[in-house]
Structures are given as structure tokens and as C-alpha cells.
Design an enzyme around this catalytic site. Structure first.
Site: not given
Length: 507
Positions: A126, A222, A250-251, A395
Site C-alpha cells: 500500500k 502490528h 501506520n505508513i 484507507k
């Protein structure tokens, strides 16, 4: 739940344990045979990685079998004490130190990079999806850290926690950053076998990743960062280089940049009261009702996820009056503390049971953990209530439309809300299924509309946008099945509902 350990007879428990042990033994033997046939250090390393993965899986699987009932006793839940969640403004008011470089040199940035872009119709990691001016999530991250390093003559490294799904492609793309002023490290999170929901046996037949085993493995959430980071040797390496904290996020959260005020707060604490863990939280809106929240539980600050909530209390958990904040997953964690807790086996992360149905219809479960769940294990842990701008996840294509628009300006890899926007909140955008995949989404816009004065946008059906469209107030565009709506170039829609069929054809 029929798969819980206590629901089996003692005879079945023994059989299940025996069969599971055979599975572990077979996989280890397979690794040993592979090691024997392929002499060389690299294969020994692969064997060691597999062994550590299965040690971790055996531990979480055993805990899963032993757990009875919900992981929290609802009457014991209390709101966190006021002093345990600090307002960001209070921390910011303390100002910055004279030597910012010294603080930055004790920091490393860790990005969670294990996810694929499949939910947005993309193949591969992603982090390699373009989100702004042809820049990917990874491009923006590198730009942010390089800017920090150049501005303050610092050495903040970037660490990527990859998964087996993303590692190979990510490493290939890292070549392009060789001449950037950022040292980039990677490590892989574990690979665990999916479990048949009925038999509770792993569905993998061997260590392979293709053919019948293509869906047999998964990265276990994670929360695996602590064990994988330690096992990779990178934790010790960073500590040896003088790093004291990691900033984890989160990237795909474009608001998660290094905040110098929070970093200074960590560094300025007395040694005997040093904060080992900060979780950034922000005020909950109706869009965030499923997000994990901080609670006080048995004298510890603890993360409560919706998966841990008894069904009878789910609506109460979603309440924005009782639980007013949620976890952004922006975390500041002490490296020496991670090492100490891991070596003492003192991080008891709650297990998240994630049910899945595979393409063939087989029902499986994945045992996962969350990185924020470890907050209860760290000394002097703290929540910081940060502005909403530090939570900007992408997202869906609806999120992508927001970050691509003129609502935000881009500077050195960081997105900031445009000063021309009168209200600090972002519009509520809901795009229909025709916009789900990134390529289809891009094909429906000749360019991104002006959204500076937009409050709400809903688009459903076969809709396209021409150049230089302006959207203001509340705009709802609905093309019914079989119809199509082309919003013409230069159109200005303010507080409008558009429906029916509107075609613009080339003459």
C-alpha cells in the site's frame, strides 16, 4: 464460542495438542532438510527466522486456548485519571530546547509497512500507492525525515516493518532513496499459519507460499513489532547507536509526522520518572466509534479495542460521551524498555481473534495483537490528546480525494490544512463503489475539484467530473442504475442534489 479450549473434553485437548506439536515438528524438520540441502549462511538465517516465528506462534496459540471468556471485566473499567492524558497544548507550551539536534539524534522513526493495497484495488504494498503529486506514502515519509535531518543536521533513521507480503517489492524500491539524507532499515514481522476454525489445526501443509498454501499464512498484526524488532537484531543496533525512542505509526497516516514538542517532553523527564510510552489520542467523532480507546483498568492505563468488548456493551463502547477519545496509533516508545520487557517476557498483549473466510469458503481464524496494547506494561505511560490533524489516514478512495485536493498543501513531505479553509475540520466525503479502485477513481476526475468550502459530499453511481469543478456546502450526486452523470467542466455546485441522467458528449 465453540473453538474455545475449555469446550473440548480432556481427551480432545490432548489430541489437539499432540497434532499441533506434530505440525510444529514437521515444519522444523522441513527447515532442517532445506538447510542441509542448501548449505550456506543464508539458509541458516532463514531457519532461525522460521524457528522464532513458530516459537512466537506456539506461545500465542497456547494463550488463545487457555483464555476463557472476555479479556476485560466490564464493571472494572474506569475512565483514565486526568493526569494520565495530557492536552497537547500543555506540552507545546513548554517550548523547545536549545539543542533540538541532540533530541532528534536519540530518535528513530518506525513505519508499519506490512499492508497491501488490495482494498483500494492495487497490487503490491500500500505504501507504493501515489497519493499526492505522484508521491507515494513512502516518498512522503522519506521526504519528511530527510527534511528533519537537513534542517537540524540530525541523524534520524527510518525503519520499515515489512511483512512477507510487502518485503520484496519494498526493498526493490528503496534503491531510489540511496542518495537521500536518510538511513533506511527494514525488518520483517512474523509469519504465522492460519487456523481452521473447526479443527483448530493450521491449514498449511508445508512452509511454501504458493499453490494450496497461498492463503495459509498471515502477518499477525502490528503487536508483533516488539518480538520481530528484537529478533531482527535492529533493536540492539539502534540502542548501540545511542537511540532512546522510536516514533511508531501506520505508513498510510499522512498526519503522523515527528512532533518536536512531544519528543522534547519525553527527553526532559527526570531519569527516575522517564515516560516509556506515549500514545497519541484525539477526540472521537461519529466516524471513529470503532476505534480503540484508553481506559483505567486494575490501576493501569490500558487500550480497549472493540474486539475485546462484550456484545452487551458494544453500544456503550461506541458512545462519544463516555469514551471521548480514540487511539491514533501514533506511539512513542522507549527502546531500552522494549528490550527489558521482551527479555523478561513481560508483555502480555491481548489476543485479537480475527475470523476470515478464504476464497474456497474455508472458515479460519487469525490470532493477532495490537502494538498499542502494550501500554499497560510500560512505566509512566501517558496519553497525549493531539489535534485531529495528526490523524489523517488514507484507507479508501474517499480519503484519497481529500488529501489530493486543495484542502491541503504539501511541504517537505508533510500535508497541512490550507489556510484558505475557514473551518479546521475536513469535509465528510462518501464515494460509491464505482470509485473504490484507485485507477477507476482517477479516471472519473479530469482534475480534483475545488473543495475549500465543501462540508459534505456523497457520490453514488456512474459519475464523472470535468476540469475545474467547484464543490461547496453539501453536495449529493446520485446516478441511478443505468444512468450516468457528467459534471461539466467549470461547474460550481453549492448545496445541490444532482440526480437522474446527464451526459456530455463530444460533438
Amino acid at each position: 464460542r465453540p473453538w474455545r479450549w475449555h469446550s473440548f473434553s480432556s481427551k480432545h485437548q490432548k489430541t489437539l495438542t499432540y497434532l499441533f506439536s506434530i505440525f510444529i515438528a514437521v515444519v522444523w524438520c522441513e527447515c532442517l532438510v532445506f538447510l542441509t540441502l542448501n548449505k550456506g549462511d543464508i539458509w541458516f538465517v532463514l531457519f532461525q527466522i522460521s524457528r522464532k516465528d513458530f516459537d512466537g506462534f506456539k506461545k500465542i496459540f497456547h494463550r488463545f486456548l487457555q483464555v476463557k471468556g472476555p479479556s476485560v471485566d466490564w464493571p472494572k473499567i474506569n475512565r483514565p485519571p486526568e493526569e494520565s492524558i495530557q492536552p497537547y497544548e500543555k506540552i507545546r507550551a513548554k517550548g523547545l530546547p536549545d539543542n533540538i539536534t541532540a533530541c532528534l539524534n536519540k530518535l528513530a522513526v518506525v513505519k508499519l509497512n506490512g499492508g497491501l493495497g488490495t482494498s483500494m484495488g492495487c497490487k503490491g504494498p500500500k505504501s507504493l500507492i501515489s497519493v499526492r503529486n505522484e508521491n507515494t506514502f513512502l516518498d512522503l515519509t522519506v521526504q519528511q525525515i530527510e527534511h528533519l535531518n537537513k534542517t537540524f543536521s540530525a541523524d534520524v533513521p527510518l525503519v520499515l516493518m515489512n511483512s512477507f507480503n510487502t518485503d520484496e517489492e519494498t526493498k526493490k524500491i528503496l534503491q531510489k532513496y540511496k542518495h537521500h539524507r536518510v538511513n533506511i532499515h527494514t525488518f520483517n514481522q512474523s509469519r504465522y499459519p492460519r487456523i481452521n476454525k473447526e479443527s483448530l489445526l493450521p491449514i498449511a501443509s508445508n512452509m511454501g507460499m504458493s499453490g494450496e498454501n497461498a492463503e495459509a499464512w498471515y502477518p499477525p498484526g502490528h503487536g508483533d513489532i516488539y518480538a520481530s524488532f528484537y529478533n531482527s537484531g535492529l533493536l540492539d543496533k539502534l540502542i548501540a547507536e545511542g537511540k532512546e525512542y522510536i516514533f511508531v505509526s501506520n505508513i498510510d497516516n499522512l498526519g503522523a509526522t515527528v512532533d518536536l514538542f512531544i519528543l522534547q517532553h519525553l527527553m526532559s523527564q527526570p531519569a527516575d520518572r522517564r515516560c516509556e510510552f506515549i500514545m497519541e489520542v484525539t477526540d472521537k467523532t461519529r466516524a471513529d466509534v470503532k476505534g480503540g480507546t484508553l481506559i483505567q483498568y486494575e490501576d493501569h492505563l490500558r487500550l480497549l479495542e472493540i474486539a475485546q468488548v462484550p456484545k452487551a456493551h458494544v453500544d456503550e463502547f461506541k458512545s462519544v460521551t463516555k469514551f471521548k477519545i480514540f487511539n491514533t496509533n501514533n506511539l512513542w516508545i522507549s527502546l531500552p524498555a522494549i528490550k527489558r520487557l521482551h527479555e523478561k517476557n513481560a508483555m502480555d498483549l491481548e489476543i485479537i481473534v480475527n475470523p476470515k473466510t478464504l476464497d474456497g469458503g474455508l472458515n479460519v481464524i487469525q490470532l493477532e495483537t495490537a502494538v498499542g496494547a502494550a501500554i499497560k506494561s510500560f512505566d509512566n505511560a501517558l496519553g497525549v490528546n493531539v489535534p485531529r490533524s495528526r490523524f489523517l489516514p488514507v484507507k479508501t478512495s474517499s480519503d484519497l480525494l481529500l488529501v489530493m485536493s486543495n484542502l491541503y498543501s504539501l511541504d517537505a513531505g508533510s500535508l497541512t490544512m490550507s489556510k484558505k479553509r475557514e473551518f479546521p475540520t475536513t469535509p465528510h466525503v462518501k464515494l460509491g463503489s464505482s470509485f473504490t479502485k484507485v485507477q477507476e477513481f482517477l479516471a472519473r476526475f479530469e482534475n480534483i475539484p475545488d473543495m475549500l468550502e465543501l462540508d459534505h459530499l456523497t457520490v453514488s453511481g456512474d459519475v464523472t467530473f470535468g476540469k475545474n469543478v467547484s464543490l461547496k456546502g453539501t453536495v449529493i450526486i446520485i446516478a441511478n442504475h443505468g444512468d450516468r452523470i457528467d459534471i461539466p467542466a467549470g461547474a460550481m455546485l453549492e448545496n445541490k442534489i444532482v440526480s437522474g441522467n446527464l451526459r456530455i458528449l463530444d460533438h
